[in-house]
Design an enzyme around this catalytic site. Structure first.
Site, PDB file in Angstrom:
ATOM      1  N   GLU A 106       0.850  -1.194   0.000  1.00  0.00           N
ATOM      2  CA  GLU A 106       0.000   0.000   0.000  1.00  0.00           C
ATOM      3  C   GLU A 106       0.882   1.238   0.000  1.00  0.00           C
ATOM      4  OE1 GLU A 106      -2.625   2.848  -0.022  1.00  0.00           O
ATOM      5  OE2 GLU A 106      -3.338   0.779  -0.163  1.00  0.00           O
ATOM      6  N   CYS A 129     -14.361  -1.747  -8.582  1.00  0.00           N
ATOM      7  CA  CYS A 129     -15.567  -0.958  -8.352  1.00  0.00           C
ATOM      8  C   CYS A 129     -15.927  -0.152  -9.595  1.00  0.00           C
ATOM      9  CB  CYS A 129     -15.363  -0.021  -7.167  1.00  0.00           C
ATOM     10  SG  CYS A 129     -13.938   1.050  -7.346  1.00  0.00           S
ATOM     11  N   GLU A 131     -19.769  -3.805  -7.372  1.00  0.00           N
ATOM     12  CA  GLU A 131     -18.427  -4.348  -7.534  1.00  0.00           C
ATOM     13  C   GLU A 131     -18.470  -5.511  -8.531  1.00  0.00           C
ATOM     14  OE1 GLU A 131     -15.652  -3.388  -5.870  1.00  0.00           O
ATOM     15  OE2 GLU A 131     -16.448  -2.078  -4.307  1.00  0.00           O
TER      16      GLU A 131
END
Length: 633
Positions: free
Chosen positions: A502, A579, A622
């Site tokens: 991340e 998404c 999604e």
């Protein structure tokens, strides 16, 4: 957003306009995946402004006369600014729009190619705007010296046998004022107070109905019909995916033909949509605009009726919206009462005056967090601290005490883009973080941590991911774009190890904290760009049972991340959560391209896909796709 090339040639696209203070219509879209995000506010207190002018201009006049004259002058000035779509360029605030150039006679190019070409010329533009298939582009700079230097260097520069030219260009018009002028509305926006005609078949909408249409457009559709509509949309996307595979990988055409016959035109099995366990009151986070309502009442907290670029900035209270929980509506109403009792008005995206900008509310099964965003303007630190103290008193011992807020923050910043800041959150009262449970695990949520906006829906999504991972005690999970680590942590006790990647340091700290809370020790985290660490990480993994989970932002993965996934030979399976599948389409195609110098590893193939509805009352859902290496299918 679709615009004519001619309009773009006159003015840089609204999307790239750094003076534009809001990205538009709130449709329940998360910052990563479907955030209800609004970013504007209303007008600064006119009496205060008049008094400030009085103190500066009343040297030789009586107080009353000076005040009246200056008030009239300011009112005329404000009126003039409201009508002039270029008034923002005359303010003291910096805008690179006044140092803009147009680059002409360009060869066929991509945005990144143009950016690199300008860098080779040692130019450092603030913004670049290119138009697909056009022979011109725009760039803005920090000052006149940099602009003149750019014009000098570009004029006569040869790129792909094309001699470039450059000249000064006009600033972009404020999209809101430009729209109003075009519609002949003066300084008024399209009426939402009166009943209005919407799109075809949607006439006579009341203000409440228009707000519902803006924020939750499927509000009046039975839920089974919503699922049917979303299924059809995903079906079309998957068929388009099949078309793209046919165009981009000739070696897969025979395989694709068989797949289409087997799966009704799709490239793989498309399973029935998984519904959300809850359809109303499901949102656990919303970002509410603070602005004027349709009656010009200042400090209204809610959502816009439409987009800034379409000429509207009015805000409607969210009491009529079914996807927002009552606990959140209570906090919104309480905060609105608080700021209406105070001395400061809402921030105005047209004039950049005013103070209160946005209210963020996050709810869990046990907690409520509220964050108030505030523009300091010319206030002293003492005045700002006084307002923070008033906020504390209202929610600790005043009328706001009954609102249910257990965690309160105050954030001060002067950036024109509301919510677009790195300024710290100032804790006001209660807990510093809130807690939520998901799949029998406990998670701590900080003010800026990403957490799926539908908790019950997230449990359905994560169970689906776990099933398709086929995780065993020998599996290593590579959690790419892991955020606060929720997906990987819910899998950790089923697998050998989890490696999270991340870019956001705060998210990594949250992930580590959540691992500690749940007693999980087989996870490690890397705070960096995924493309910088995937290859090296894969080399350090001894197991051949490796699964990657990717859950990127709406724009999809960076191409270098996809390349790294392709070039990792031991990575056999990818569970891709999107998404915004239209935005991620290039990622899907890249995973399946023929082997080449860039894509050295064997291509993947889609095995199955399933839509998961996380956002009832909206058009979004999604899409989860399972990819496996060619040799595995």
């Amino acid at each position: 957003m679709t615009e004519k090339v001619g309009d773009l040639k006159d003015n840089m696209s609204d999307v790239m306009n750094e003076e534009k203070v809001d990205s538009g219509l709130n449709q329940g879209v998360d910052s990563a995946c479907d955030e209800m995000k609004d970013t504007e506010a209303a007008n600064e207190d006119s009496e205060k402004a008049a008094n400030e002018m009085d103190s500066k201009g009343a040297a030789n006049e009586g107080p009353e006369k000076a005040t009246n004259e200056n008030s009239e002058d300011q009112e005329e000035g404000n009126e003039e600014n409201r009508k002039d779509p270029y008034s923002y360029t005359k303010r003291e605030e910096f805008t690179s729009e006044i140092f803009k150039i147009e680059i002409c006679n360009l060869p066929r190019f991509g945005f990144k190619e143009l950016k690199k070409r300008l860098a080779k010329l040692e130019l450092k533009p603030v913004k670049i705007k290119s138009v697909p298939r056009a022979t011109f582009a725009f760039a803005t700079f920090r000052n006149e010296e940099e602009r003149e230097s750019a014009i000098t260097k570009i004029n006569g520069h040869v790129w792909r046998d094309k001699k470039l030219t450059a000249k000064k260009a006009s600033a972009t018009a404020d999209p809101l004022l430009k729209k109003r002028r075009a519609d002949g509305q003066g300084d008024d926006e399209p009426s939402v107070k009166k009943r209005c005609v919407g799109e075809k078949g949607e006439e006579n909408l009341s203000p409440d109905e228009r707000l519902k249409k803006a924020v939750s457009p499927l509000w009046n559709m039975p839920y089974d019909k919503q699922l049917e509509s979303k299924s059809e949309e995903i079906g079309q996307i998957m068929k388009n995916f099949a078309n793209q595979i046919f165009k981009n990988n000739a070696s897969l055409r025979d395989w694709l033909t068989e797949q289409r016959k087997k799966y009704d035109g799709h490239c793989c099995e498309l399973q029935p949509i998984k519904p959300s366990p809850v359809q109303t009151g499901y949102r656990n986070k919303c970002e509410f605009t603070i602005g004027q309502d349709i009656d010009k009442n200042d400090n209204t907290v809610g959502f816009r009726f439409g987009q800034y670029k379409d000429g509207t900035s009015s805000v409607g209270e969210p009491h009529c919206l079914s996807n927002i929980p009552d606990t959140m509506k209570t906090v919104v109403k309480s905060f609105q009462d608080f700021i209406r009792l105070g001395p400061y008005g809402a921030y105005n995206p047209e004039t950049h005056a005013g103070h209160w900008r946005m209210l963020t509310v996050r709810t869990t099964r046990s907690d409520v967090m509220a964050i108030g965003d505030f523009h300091p303007q010319q206030l002293s630190s003492e005045e700002i601290e006084k307002e923070k103290t008033r906020l504390h008193e209202y929610f600790s011992s005043g009328e706001g005490r009954s609102s249910g807020v257990t965690c309160l923050y105050f954030r001060v910043y002067s950036d024109r883009m509301t919510g677009n800041t790195t300024e710290p959150y100032k804790h006001v009262l209660g807990k510093t973080n809130i807690q939520e449970t998901l799949l029998n695990m406990n998670f701590e949520i900080s003010p800026d941590a990403f957490f799926q906006v539908n908790t019950a829906g997230a449990e359905v999504l994560y169970e689906q991911i776990a099933e398709w991972c086929g995780a065993t005690t020998t599996t290593t999970v590579l959690d790419i774009c892991c955020g606060t680590g929720t997906i990987g942590l819910t899998l950790a006790k089923r697998v050998s190890s989890v490696i999270g990647i991340e870019l956001c340091p705060e998210a990594i700290e949250n992930a580590k904290r959540n691992a500690h809370i749940n007693g999980i020790t087989n996870v490690t985290y890397h705070c960096c760009k995924a493309e910088d660490v995937i290859t090296q990480t894969m080399k350090s993994i001894t197991s051949h049972d490796v699964v990657a989970i990717v859950d990127p932002p709406r724009a999809g993965l960076h191409p270098q991340v996809v390349r790294a996934l392709r070039n990792s030979p031991f990575l056999k399976k990818i569970v891709f959560v999107s998404c915004n599948p239209k935005g991620a389409m290039n990622n899907f195609i890249d995973l399946m391209r023929q082997t080449s110098k860039k894509m050295r590893g064997q291509p993947y193939r889609p095995v199955k896909a399933v839509p998961v509805d996380m956002f009832p009352q909206t058009k979004h859902c999604e899409l989860v796709i399972l990819f496996e290496r060619d040799s595995c299918t």
